[in-house]
Design a protein around this motif. Structure first.
Motif, PDB file in Angstrom:
ATOM      1  N   ILE A   1      17.105  -9.649   0.668  1.00 33.07           N
ATOM      2  CA  ILE A   1      17.002  -8.831   1.878  1.00 33.07           C
ATOM      3  C   ILE A   1      15.770  -7.935   1.761  1.00 33.07           C
ATOM      4  O   ILE A   1      15.497  -7.378   0.695  1.00 33.07           O
ATOM      5  CB  ILE A   1      18.262  -7.976   2.064  1.00 33.07           C
ATOM      6  N   ILE A   2      15.034  -7.822   2.862  1.00 33.13           N
ATOM      7  CA  ILE A   2      13.864  -6.942   2.874  1.00 33.13           C
ATOM      8  C   ILE A   2      14.339  -5.490   2.889  1.00 33.13           C
ATOM      9  O   ILE A   2      15.014  -5.058   3.814  1.00 33.13           O
ATOM     10  CB  ILE A   2      12.974  -7.228   4.094  1.00 33.13           C
ATOM     11  N   SER A   3      13.997  -4.766   1.842  1.00 29.89           N
ATOM     12  CA  SER A   3      14.440  -3.370   1.736  1.00 29.89           C
ATOM     13  C   SER A   3      13.332  -2.365   2.039  1.00 29.89           C
ATOM     14  O   SER A   3      13.598  -1.179   2.201  1.00 29.89           O
ATOM     15  CB  SER A   3      14.982  -3.103   0.326  1.00 29.89           C
ATOM     16  N   GLU A   4      12.089  -2.869   2.114  1.00 34.27           N
ATOM     17  CA  GLU A   4      10.971  -1.962   2.375  1.00 34.27           C
ATOM     18  C   GLU A   4       9.825  -2.741   3.005  1.00 34.27           C
ATOM     19  O   GLU A   4       9.507  -3.850   2.568  1.00 34.27           O
ATOM     20  CB  GLU A   4      10.515  -1.306   1.076  1.00 34.27           C
ATOM     21  N   VAL A   5       9.212  -2.182   4.051  1.00 30.90           N
ATOM     22  CA  VAL A   5       8.051  -2.788   4.712  1.00 30.90           C
ATOM     23  C   VAL A   5       6.965  -1.734   4.836  1.00 30.90           C
ATOM     24  O   VAL A   5       7.193  -0.675   5.435  1.00 30.90           O
ATOM     25  CB  VAL A   5       8.412  -3.346   6.099  1.00 30.90           C
ATOM     26  N   ASN A   6       5.785  -2.005   4.277  1.00 30.51           N
ATOM     27  CA  ASN A   6       4.699  -1.027   4.279  1.00 30.51           C
ATOM     28  C   ASN A   6       3.473  -1.508   5.033  1.00 30.51           C
ATOM     29  O   ASN A   6       2.370  -0.991   4.829  1.00 30.51           O
ATOM     30  CB  ASN A   6       4.305  -0.691   2.834  1.00 30.51           C
ATOM     31  N   ILE A   7       3.632  -2.515   5.882  1.00 28.14           N
ATOM     32  CA  ILE A   7       2.492  -3.057   6.623  1.00 28.14           C
ATOM     33  C   ILE A   7       2.833  -3.138   8.109  1.00 28.14           C
ATOM     34  O   ILE A   7       4.000  -3.131   8.493  1.00 28.14           O
ATOM     35  CB  ILE A   7       2.095  -4.457   6.110  1.00 28.14           C
ATOM     36  N   GLU A   8       1.779  -3.221   8.897  1.00 27.69           N
ATOM     37  CA  GLU A   8       1.900  -3.420  10.343  1.00 27.69           C
ATOM     38  C   GLU A   8       0.922  -4.516  10.752  1.00 27.69           C
ATOM     39  O   GLU A   8      -0.121  -4.709  10.107  1.00 27.69           O
ATOM     40  CB  GLU A   8       1.571  -2.122  11.108  1.00 27.69           C
ATOM     41  N   GLU A   9       1.237  -5.237  11.799  1.00 23.36           N
ATOM     42  CA  GLU A   9       0.321  -6.248  12.306  1.00 23.36           C
ATOM     43  C   GLU A   9      -0.972  -5.585  12.775  1.00 23.36           C
ATOM     44  O   GLU A   9      -0.941  -4.579  13.474  1.00 23.36           O
ATOM     45  CB  GLU A   9       0.963  -7.029  13.446  1.00 23.36           C
ATOM     46  N   GLY A  10      -2.104  -6.144  12.342  1.00 29.42           N
ATOM     47  CA  GLY A  10      -3.399  -5.603  12.719  1.00 29.42           C
ATOM     48  C   GLY A  10      -4.044  -4.744  11.660  1.00 29.42           C
ATOM     49  O   GLY A  10      -5.239  -4.474  11.727  1.00 29.42           O
ATOM     50  N   GLU A  11      -3.272  -4.292  10.665  1.00 35.28           N
ATOM     51  CA  GLU A  11      -3.866  -3.474   9.617  1.00 35.28           C
ATOM     52  C   GLU A  11      -4.155  -4.308   8.383  1.00 35.28           C
ATOM     53  O   GLU A  11      -3.715  -5.456   8.264  1.00 35.28           O
ATOM     54  CB  GLU A  11      -2.946  -2.303   9.264  1.00 35.28           C
ATOM     55  N   MET A  12      -4.913  -3.736   7.448  1.00 32.25           N
ATOM     56  CA  MET A  12      -5.302  -4.442   6.232  1.00 32.25           C
ATOM     57  C   MET A  12      -4.182  -4.349   5.193  1.00 32.25           C
ATOM     58  O   MET A  12      -3.607  -3.285   4.978  1.00 32.25           O
ATOM     59  CB  MET A  12      -6.587  -3.865   5.658  1.00 32.25           C
ATOM     60  N   ALA A  13      -3.898  -5.476   4.566  1.00 30.91           N
ATOM     61  CA  ALA A  13      -2.955  -5.510   3.447  1.00 30.91           C
ATOM     62  C   ALA A  13      -3.754  -5.616   2.159  1.00 30.91           C
ATOM     63  O   ALA A  13      -4.657  -6.444   2.039  1.00 30.91           O
ATOM     64  CB  ALA A  13      -2.005  -6.691   3.586  1.00 30.91           C
ATOM     65  N   SER A  14      -3.421  -4.766   1.212  1.00 28.34           N
ATOM     66  CA  SER A  14      -4.163  -4.714  -0.043  1.00 28.34           C
ATOM     67  C   SER A  14      -3.314  -5.299  -1.164  1.00 28.34           C
ATOM     68  O   SER A  14      -2.077  -5.227  -1.140  1.00 28.34           O
ATOM     69  CB  SER A  14      -4.529  -3.265  -0.367  1.00 28.34           C
ATOM     70  N   ASN A  15      -4.006  -5.881  -2.152  1.00 25.83           N
ATOM     71  CA  ASN A  15      -3.271  -6.376  -3.317  1.00 25.83           C
ATOM     72  C   ASN A  15      -3.096  -5.288  -4.372  1.00 25.83           C
ATOM     73  O   ASN A  15      -2.731  -5.580  -5.518  1.00 25.83           O
ATOM     74  CB  ASN A  15      -3.970  -7.600  -3.929  1.00 25.83           C
ATOM     75  N   ALA A  16      -3.360  -4.043  -3.977  1.00 29.58           N
ATOM     76  CA  ALA A  16      -3.162  -2.909  -4.877  1.00 29.58           C
ATOM     77  C   ALA A  16      -1.905  -2.115  -4.523  1.00 29.58           C
ATOM     78  O   ALA A  16      -1.487  -1.237  -5.278  1.00 29.58           O
ATOM     79  CB  ALA A  16      -4.375  -1.977  -4.837  1.00 29.58           C
ATOM     80  N   GLN A  17      -1.283  -2.422  -3.390  1.00 28.90           N
ATOM     81  CA  GLN A  17      -0.088  -1.693  -2.942  1.00 28.90           C
ATOM     82  C   GLN A  17       0.920  -2.689  -2.384  1.00 28.90           C
ATOM     83  O   GLN A  17       0.560  -3.594  -1.625  1.00 28.90           O
ATOM     84  CB  GLN A  17      -0.449  -0.660  -1.870  1.00 28.90           C
ATOM     85  N   PRO A  18       2.218  -2.543  -2.754  1.00 27.17           N
ATOM     86  CA  PRO A  18       3.232  -3.475  -2.259  1.00 27.17           C
ATOM     87  C   PRO A  18       3.308  -3.452  -0.731  1.00 27.17           C
ATOM     88  O   PRO A  18       3.358  -2.388  -0.113  1.00 27.17           O
ATOM     89  CB  PRO A  18       4.529  -2.963  -2.877  1.00 27.17           C
ATOM     90  N   ALA A  19       3.293  -4.644  -0.147  1.00 29.26           N
ATOM     91  CA  ALA A  19       3.425  -4.755   1.304  1.00 29.26           C
ATOM     92  C   ALA A  19       4.891  -4.749   1.720  1.00 29.26           C
ATOM     93  O   ALA A  19       5.256  -4.213   2.770  1.00 29.26           O
ATOM     94  CB  ALA A  19       2.754  -6.035   1.792  1.00 29.26           C
ATOM     95  N   MET A  20       5.737  -5.358   0.882  1.00 28.78           N
ATOM     96  CA  MET A  20       7.179  -5.409   1.135  1.00 28.78           C
ATOM     97  C   MET A  20       7.921  -5.352  -0.190  1.00 28.78           C
ATOM     98  O   MET A  20       7.332  -5.558  -1.257  1.00 28.78           O
ATOM     99  CB  MET A  20       7.569  -6.707   1.862  1.00 28.78           C
TER     100      MET A  20
END
Length: 379
Positions: free
Chosen positions: A199-218
């Motif tokens: 189950i997804i317990s955390e979401v730290n991204i939004e559509e249109g923004e940059m996802a980094s490999n230095a911070q968890p996205a989910m």
């Protein structure tokens, strides 16, 4: 006048009769006295002795953790173009969580592909050239051995065959091919997948923004099993064993559950000098949530199939421990030797047998051979 005398005589006769009757009653005890004598006993409650499994109970507290908790970081940074799961969504293993923009990576793939193809062509050309030079060397040597060519011509043929290193060209080709494969992997990595079912317990991204490999996205958690970790002292650790059943009380879930010890540390933590113990709980309905607090009850000093009576049934008298059993409506005093006392039940090592009727209420008001009446208990 005569009527008054007759009435007086009748009254005297009646009074005399009542006095005689009263005096005659003194020959035996009054009914109330007889009743009091018959009720000269002590009311008691009894229980029949039996074998039990008893133990001391120690209570710990700990926090619930998910069996698995995975933080999702994209392998390559990029712009988020689509999110397939949100907070609380259940996902399966290898399902796509979100996708990144592929344009820039596709350009890198095209560039790496061209470099790999050029390097491959150069490798093949160089390989053919070396093969031709080696073939020419073999022919020149035969002619040289026959005296048909000069030594200078033979040496030039040797130089041509050895001047180009195929290994260096091959290494360059392999390097460009690897870069191309890595570019292809990066293209695949734009579709970010879940490594576990959960189950997804955390979401730290939004559509249109940059996802980094230095911070968890989910963050994905597996809640089908949860665990509680506690730390126990050295006098407790040896009473615990793997797969031992443990009772846990979870106030937040309004539920008592049974878990099993899954991990026992063989060594104490260097900082706390306590031994970590992990208890797993089946949680298929997901009623128990990570972060909840649990009260854990551990049984130590377990004694199985021993004669045990309620602790209050044992009375200290004249520097000895006794219990009272009921035989023929009498309290019979028996000296006992005790073992483990849990505060609720006490082990009887010697002094009574299974099946005897032990006084558990009223034992402080009886003496040996005193008459008792069972008013409650196992008659």
């Amino acid at each position: 006048m005569k009527k008054k005398i007759v009435a007086l005589l009748v009254a005297i006769i009646l009074l005399t009769t009542m006095i005689m009757v009263g005096c005659g009653g003194k020959k035996g005890p009054a009914p109330e006295a007889t009743a009091n004598k018959q009720e000269d006993y002590t009311p008691v409650a009894i229980e029949e002795t039996q074998t039990r499994t008893i133990s001391n109970e120690i209570v710990f507290s700990g926090k619930v953790h998910a069996d698995k908790e995975v933080m999702i970081l994209p392998e390559v940074p990029g712009k988020v173009v689509k999110i397939n799961g949100y907070l609380g969504t259940r996902v399966e293993k290898n399902s796509v969580l979100f996708t990144l923009d592929k344009d820039d990576i596709q350009k890198q793939v095209a560039k790496a592909k061209k470099a790999a193809e050029a390097s491959k062509a150069n490798y093949q050309k160089t390989k053919e050239s070396i093969q031709n030079a080696e073939l020419n060397l073999d022919r020149t040597k035969e002619l040289y051995d026959q005296g048909a060519v000069s030594k200078n011509q033979y040496e030039q043929a040797q130089l041509a065959a050895s001047s180009t290193s195929l290994d260096a060209v091959k290494a360059q080709y392999e390097q460009t091919q690897l870069a191309y494969e890595q570019a292809l992997d990066s293209l695949k990595d734009t579709s970010v997948k879940s490594p576990i079912s959960g189950i997804i317990s955390e979401v730290n991204i939004e559509e249109g923004e940059m996802a980094s490999n230095a911070q968890p996205a989910m963050t994905i958690i597996d809640m089908d099993k949860v665990y509680v970790e506690i730390n126990v002292t050295e006098n407790v650790i040896n009473d615990l064993y793997l797969d031992q059943e443990v009772t846990l009380e979870l106030a937040a879930a309004n539920n008592n559950v049974v878990g099993k010890i899954d991990r026992l540390s063989p060594a104490a933590d260097s900082k706390t000098q306590l031994y970590p113990v992990r208890i797993y709980i089946e949680n298929s309905e997901h009623k128990i949530k990570p972060g909840m607090f649990a009260k854990i009850k551990l049984n130590t000093d377990v004694k199985e199939n021993v004669i045990a009576v309620k602790s209050e049934a044992v009375v200290q008298k004249d520097n000895k421990l006794v219990v009272y059993v009921v035989e023929d409506n009498k309290a019979i005093e028996k000296e006992v030797t005790i073992g483990l006392d849990t505060g609720i039940y006490v082990e009887i090592v010697q002094g009574i047998n299974v099946g005897e009727s032990i006084i558990v209420k009223g034992q402080n008001y009886v003496e040996n051979d005193s008459i008792v009446k069972v008013v409650r208990g196992d008659e």
